[in-house]
Design an enzyme around this catalytic site. Structure first.
Site, PDB file in Angstrom:
ATOM      1  N   SER A  55     -61.830  39.486  44.852  1.00 29.04           N
ATOM      2  CA  SER A  55     -62.321  40.088  46.094  1.00 29.04           C
ATOM      3  C   SER A  55     -61.436  41.243  46.547  1.00 29.04           C
ATOM      4  O   SER A  55     -60.250  41.298  46.221  1.00 29.04           O
ATOM      5  CB  SER A  55     -62.373  39.047  47.210  1.00 29.04           C
ATOM      6  OG  SER A  55     -63.225  37.981  46.868  1.00 29.04           O
TER       7      SER A  55
HETATM    8  N1  SAH Z   1     -61.485  33.791  45.495  1.00 28.54           N
HETATM    9  C1  SAH Z   1     -61.695  34.584  44.288  1.00 28.54           C
HETATM   10  C2  SAH Z   1     -63.020  35.310  44.359  1.00 28.54           C
HETATM   11  C3  SAH Z   1     -63.697  35.343  43.030  1.00 28.54           C
HETATM   12  S1  SAH Z   1     -65.376  35.836  43.045  1.00 28.54           S
HETATM   13  C4  SAH Z   1     -60.542  35.534  44.043  1.00 28.54           C
HETATM   14  O1  SAH Z   1     -59.723  35.735  44.957  1.00 28.54           O
HETATM   15  O2  SAH Z   1     -60.412  36.056  42.938  1.00 28.54           O
HETATM   16  C5  SAH Z   1     -66.244  34.314  43.324  1.00 28.54           C
HETATM   17  C6  SAH Z   1     -65.986  33.181  42.373  1.00 28.54           C
HETATM   18  O3  SAH Z   1     -66.904  32.129  42.704  1.00 28.54           O
HETATM   19  C7  SAH Z   1     -66.227  33.498  40.905  1.00 28.54           C
HETATM   20  O4  SAH Z   1     -65.083  33.180  40.162  1.00 28.54           O
HETATM   21  C8  SAH Z   1     -67.408  32.607  40.529  1.00 28.54           C
HETATM   22  O5  SAH Z   1     -67.367  32.146  39.187  1.00 28.54           O
HETATM   23  C9  SAH Z   1     -67.272  31.465  41.515  1.00 28.54           C
HETATM   24  N2  SAH Z   1     -68.499  30.697  41.753  1.00 28.54           N
HETATM   25  C10 SAH Z   1     -69.779  31.138  41.749  1.00 28.54           C
HETATM   26  N3  SAH Z   1     -70.636  30.132  42.024  1.00 28.54           N
HETATM   27  C11 SAH Z   1     -69.866  29.009  42.189  1.00 28.54           C
HETATM   28  C12 SAH Z   1     -70.156  27.626  42.460  1.00 28.54           C
HETATM   29  N4  SAH Z   1     -71.408  27.195  42.611  1.00 28.54           N
HETATM   30  N5  SAH Z   1     -69.128  26.765  42.566  1.00 28.54           N
HETATM   31  C13 SAH Z   1     -67.832  27.186  42.421  1.00 28.54           C
HETATM   32  N6  SAH Z   1     -67.499  28.474  42.140  1.00 28.54           N
HETATM   33  C14 SAH Z   1     -68.501  29.371  42.023  1.00 28.54           C
END
Ligand code: SAH
Length: 205
Positions: A55
């Site tokens: 993010s």
């Molecule tokens: N907090 C992270 C943001 C990553 S983007 C950071 O700081 O890097 C969002 C993340 O949510 C991705 O890694 C994606 O694989 C995950 N995601 C998507 N759907 C999900 C679900 N149903 N359960 C858990 N994680 C999920």
């Protein structure tokens, strides 16, 4: 570079000194592919593999601010991804439980975080069903775009607890729920953001 990033966030109206200090302590470049290291302290999102992105620092800071943390809270994070948000939450003095549905990312982050001294409880699974075993949580933060607010997350929140979740399909409205009683939630909405979608089923067994 981290100090500069903190000043950018301050100029974009992140007000919590604790959140700014936490962002100032986390070495963001460690969470990116080495090809993006030079860009680590720009206020941008970058690929972290498996079509996912870390993010924007602003988004991480804004969501963290909305959690109103004092330290010591039990926080459930949905979407571990690179682990950057996890690290910021740990720097705020919280106990973090985090779920990721992409196996590759889960394993990468599970090995990275402890090497950096960041100890969180991580799980490969589906954020839609939360993490019942350690519920209830003082705070829940969702870091993927949720088409709706999953009931499991509402029920795994403590009374008095706060859920921060971006809700919507193409764009997501940053939404805050404060749990007043088992069935009663107060809702606040903020600006629209663009997250990768919170996906269903893949990790559901
Ligand atoms: N907090 C992270 C943001 C990553 S983007 C950071 O700081 O890097 C969002 C993340 O949510 C991705 O890694 C994606 O694989 C995950 N995601 C998507 N759907 C999900 C679900 N149903 N359960 C858990 N994680 C999920």
């Amino acid at each position: 570079m981290r100090r500069r990033l903190v000043e950018v966030l301050r100029s974009k109206d992140i007000q919590s000194e604790e959140v700014l200090a936490a962002v100032g302590r986390v070495p963001r470049h460690m969470f990116l592919d080495s090809s993006f290291e030079d860009h680590a302290y720009q206020n941008k999102a970058f690929p972290i593999g498996e079509d996912q992105t870390i993010s924007h620092p602003y988004t991480v800071a804004f969501q963290t601010e909305l959690l109103h943390l004092n330290g010591g809270e039990k926080v459930l994070e949905i979407g571990t991804g690179s682990g950057y948000q996890t690290a910021v939450l740990l720097e705020m003095g919280t106990k973090v439980f985090s779920i990721e549905r992409q196996n590759g990312l889960f394993h990468r982050t599970k090995s990275l975080l402890p090497k950096m001294g960041y100890i969180a409880k991580l799980k490969y699974g589906d954020g839609y069903i939360g993490w019942e075993e350690f519920a209830p949580y003082d705070r829940i933060i969702v870091t993927a775009g949720a088409p709706f607010i999953p009931d499991a997350l509402k029920s795994q929140l403590k009374i008095g607890g706060i859920l921060v979740i971006p809700v919507g399909r193409e764009k997501q409205v940053m939404t805050v729920l404060v749990k007043k009683s088992e069935s009663d939630f107060e809702t606040f909405t903020y600006d629209a953001f663009q997250f990768v979608p919170m996906l269903e089923d893949k990790a559901r067994r």
